[in-house]
Design an enzyme around this catalytic site. Sequence first.
Site, PDB file in Angstrom:
ATOM      1  N   TYR A 122     -85.349  32.406 -83.509  1.00 50.71           N
ATOM      2  CA  TYR A 122     -85.860  31.290 -84.299  1.00 50.71           C
ATOM      3  C   TYR A 122     -84.865  30.872 -85.386  1.00 50.71           C
ATOM      4  CZ  TYR A 122     -90.526  32.466 -82.410  1.00 50.71           C
ATOM      5  OH  TYR A 122     -91.604  32.716 -81.598  1.00 50.71           O
TER       6      TYR A 122
ATOM      7  N   GLU B 200     -95.091  23.664 -82.412  1.00 47.03           N
ATOM      8  CA  GLU B 200     -95.613  23.708 -81.049  1.00 47.03           C
ATOM      9  C   GLU B 200     -95.440  22.362 -80.351  1.00 47.03           C
ATOM     10  OE1 GLU B 200     -96.014  26.626 -80.234  1.00 47.03           O
ATOM     11  OE2 GLU B 200     -96.206  27.444 -82.244  1.00 47.03           O
TER      12      GLU B 200
ATOM     13  N   GLN C  32    -103.120  34.501 -72.742  1.00 50.92           N
ATOM     14  CA  GLN C  32    -101.842  34.376 -73.450  1.00 50.92           C
ATOM     15  C   GLN C  32    -100.764  34.887 -72.504  1.00 50.92           C
ATOM     16  OE1 GLN C  32    -100.537  32.974 -76.107  1.00 50.92           O
ATOM     17  NE2 GLN C  32     -98.582  33.822 -75.453  1.00 50.92           N
TER      18      GLN C  32
END
Length: 643
Positions: A423, A337, A174
Amino acid sequence: MRKLLAPALMSALLLGTAPLAIAPALADTAAPAAPVAPILTTPEARDVWTHADPETARVTHVSLDLDVDFASHTLAGSATLSVLAKPDAKAIVLDADDLAITSVTDASGAALAYTLAPKDNAELGSALTVTLSEAVKKTGTIRIAYRTAPAASALQWLPPAMTFGKTRPYLYSQGQAIHNRSWIPTQDSPGIRQTWDATLRVPGDLVAVMSAEKLSGAKGEKLPDGRRAFRFRMDKPVPPYLIAFAVGDLKFKALGPRSGVWTEAAMLDKAASEFADVEKMITAASNLYGPYRWGRYDMLVLPPAFPYGGMENPMLTFLTPTIITGDRSNTDVVAHELAHSWSGNLVTNATWSDSWLNEGFTTYFENRIMESLYGKERAAVEADLEWDNMTRDIADMSDAMKTGMTAAGTRLHGNPGDGALDYTKGSNFLRMLENRLGRATFDAYLTSYFDRHAFQPQTTAGFLADLREHVLKGKPALELSLQLDRWAYGAGIPDNAVHVKSATLARVDDKLAAFTAGGPASAVQPQGWSTQEWLRFLNGLPRTMERARLAELDQTLHLSTSENAYVQSAWFELAIANHYEPAFPAMRDYVGRIGRGLLVYPVYKGLMQQAEWGPPLARELFDAAKPTYHPETAAGIARIVSE
C-alpha cells in the site's frame, strides 16, 4: 455449449490471444460473449498459490447453483465450469479446500474420473484433478456437485446476536486472497480471470446480494418451499477472488442513479448519510483515469465481524461499519475501494507476490480522488499519515523482510498479498513518478495503461516495461533518475521519494509537542478532529508515560469510551505499553465486538510484547472473542498469540 475448436485456435484461447470465447450459463441468464483474458507465461507470472496449470487447461466461466443452509452452515449444489484445453491435455487441475465432492460429470451427465488430493499445504488446500474426456473437449463443460465444510475459510456464519438487528442470522464471503476455493471449485488465481453467474436459494425472510448484476430483483423469486432464489451474472472476466456474496436481513437505499447502499435497517440511514458523496467520487475517478466500466457501484455495510476496512468486490463493495463515524472522515476507504474498479479489478496483479500493483496503485488513486473532491489539504493529510505508516513499517521490519514491493513470484509464507508496503511504498512510488514526470503526463499515461490492460493480469516486470515503452523510451537520463528497479525490487525508501506534508497535521503536532512538554490535556481541545488528526496525536505520544498522565488523557479526551474504533485501537496500544489497567475493561469489550484486523491486530501484538503479563491476557481475550472473528482474522491472531 462449445464446439470443437481447431488446435491453433484452442492454444490462442488458452493464452488469451484470441478475441472471444462464449461462456455457457443457464439458458435464461446467458451472458454475452466476453473476451478471454490472457494467461501470462513469463517466469514471474507463475502463481505459487494455486495448483492450476492454466497453460494446459483453464477455466473461463463458472456457473454456480447453490442452496444456503444456515442450520448446517454449508452451501450445497453445483459449479458448472467452462474450460479450454490444449488438444493433447489429459486433465484440468482445480483448487479446492475442504470441499465434499459428490460427483463430477460432463454436459450430458456422464461421470468423469477425478482425484481430490490430500492437502499438501495448510493454505493451498487440495488439487482437484479432472480427466478431460472427448465429450468435455467438445462441449468445454464440467459439472461438479459438492458441499462446503461448516468451517470454510471464506465463509462467516453469524448468529443473530452478532448482527445489528439481533433477530436474523447472517452469512458473507471473503475471498481475497485464496479463500474462495473453500466454496468454489475453480482455478483460484488472480491471473486466471473468469466470467460467472450464480443462483442462490436462501431462507424466505432473508435477502442475497452478490458482486454482480442482479437478475431476479431485490427480493428474489419466491419458491414453493418458502425459500427465495436470487440470480446474478458477471459478464466481465474477473479474478476469482472477487466472486462474493452475503445473505441477511438486508435493506437498500439508493444514493444516486448508479449507486446505493445495502445493510441492515438499523444502519441504513447512517450509512446513506456517511456515503452521500459516492456519486461525486465515481465522477471524479472517471475524470481522472477513464470511464467506470462496471455499471453500478453499490456498497454493503456488514456487521462488525468483517475483517477488513473494505473489499472491492465489483459492483458491490463490502465495508466495515467501523468507518461510519458521522463526520465522513473515513470515506477515504470508500474512495479506495472505488479506485480498485480500475487498479485491481480492471488490471489485476497476476500473482499475489505483485499485489502492490493492486494496493499501491489504488492507494495513490484514492488520494487523487480525495484531492479532487475535498481539496489538496485533505489529500495532504492522508498522504502525510501514509508516509508515517511507511517509515514505521520499514523500521519495524526484520532485516529478512526488508525487501522491495515484490518477491518476484517466490513468496510462499503467511497470507498471500498481505504486505503493508504494498500500500504505502507502492503509492509513494507512483507519487514520485507523478512528481518527476509531471502530473499531466503521468495522468495521461495511467489512463492509457488502464485502457491498454483492461480486464487483464499484470506483473511488476510488465508494468515497468510498459512505462519504459510508453513514457521513457529514448529518455535514458530521465529513466535513470527514477530508480525504477530500486523502488520495485530494492529495500527501503529511495532518495527521490516525495514526502507530502500537511498543515493540518502540523497543527496537531504543535498540540502534541505542548502536551508532551508537560501541558495539560485540556489544552489539546480535539473538538472537530478527524480520525486522521486523532491518529496523528495518539500515535505521536511517547510510548512510555506516567499513569497520572494517561489517566488525565483518558478522562479529558474520553479515549476508552470513544465511539471511534480507530481512536480506541490507538489508545489501547498506548495503554498496553504502559500497563494502564483502567483501560482494560473497555479493551476487553472492544476485541469482542470489532473484527477488523487493522484495528484488533495491534492490540494483540501489544499484549504479546509485554512479556511479564501480556501473553496470558492476549490468549484469554482471544479464546473469548474467537467465535466472533472471521476465519482469516482468527488465523492472523492465532499466529500472533502463538509467537
